[in-house]
Design a protein around this motif. Structure first.
Motif, short mmCIF file in Angstrom:
data_model
loop_
_atom_site.label_atom_id
_atom_site.label_comp_id
_atom_site.label_asym_id
_atom_site.label_seq_id
_atom_site.Cartn_x
_atom_site.Cartn_y
_atom_site.Cartn_z
N MET A 1 -6.39 -49.81 35.91
CA MET A 1 -6.15 -49.36 34.66
C MET A 1 -5.48 -49.78 33.43
N ALA A 2 -6.09 -49.89 32.34
CA ALA A 2 -5.48 -50.48 31.48
C ALA A 2 -4.18 -49.54 30.42
N LEU A 3 -3.29 -50.03 30.05
CA LEU A 3 -2.17 -49.25 29.48
C LEU A 3 -2.63 -49.05 28.03
N PRO A 4 -2.27 -47.78 27.53
CA PRO A 4 -2.90 -47.33 26.43
C PRO A 4 -1.98 -48.14 25.21
N THR A 5 -2.81 -48.47 24.12
CA THR A 5 -2.12 -49.09 23.04
C THR A 5 -1.36 -48.27 22.20
N GLN A 10 5.11 -45.35 18.13
CA GLN A 10 5.28 -44.84 19.58
C GLN A 10 6.32 -45.83 20.50
N ARG A 11 5.93 -47.23 20.20
CA ARG A 11 6.63 -48.29 20.93
C ARG A 11 8.08 -48.26 20.61
N SER A 12 8.42 -47.96 19.24
CA SER A 12 9.86 -48.19 19.06
C SER A 12 10.62 -46.76 19.60
N GLU A 13 10.04 -45.60 19.63
CA GLU A 13 10.43 -44.31 20.25
C GLU A 13 10.69 -44.54 21.81
N ALA A 14 9.84 -45.48 22.54
CA ALA A 14 9.69 -45.59 24.05
C ALA A 14 10.88 -46.47 24.18
#
Length: 104
Positions: A1-5, A10-14
């Motif tokens: 299962m591929a990770l969502p893009t 969103q990346r910064s928040e994560a």
């Protein structure tokens, strides 16, 4: 299962969230090392931050316990080297606390 893009936002928040969790985990281990909190208090805490800490790492944070002694304690109590706090059973916690409370 591929990770969502993820979008850059969103990346910064994560990344911020992950950094906050690592900081909180480090503070817990530091408090344990400085004897500001006991192992029993840490094990009684509910939450994902404490639950995700490896038991070995938690033991190594205790004053007077290094890598070798932590490994011995895990072996004595039949706890896997890769076990996290959330995976400990009630008896495992109880025997671990009993063993550690009786040491000088």
């Amino acid at each position: 299962m591929a990770l969502p893009t993820l979008t850059p936002a969103q990346r910064s928040e994560a990344l911020k969230k992950a950094a906050a969790v690592r900081k909180e985990r480090g503070e817990i281990l530091s408090q344990l090392k400085d004897r500001k909190v006991t192992l029993e208090e840490v094990l009684k805490r509910e939450g994902t931050v404490v639950g995700k800490i490896y038991v070995r790492r938690l033991l190594e944070a205790l004053p007077g316990i290094g890598k070798v002694r932590a490994g011995q304690l895990l072996d004595e109590h039949g706890i896997s080297q890769s076990r996290r706090v959330q995976g400990l059973g009630a008896r495992q916690k109880e025997t671990l606390l009993k063993t550690l409370s009786s040491r000088p």
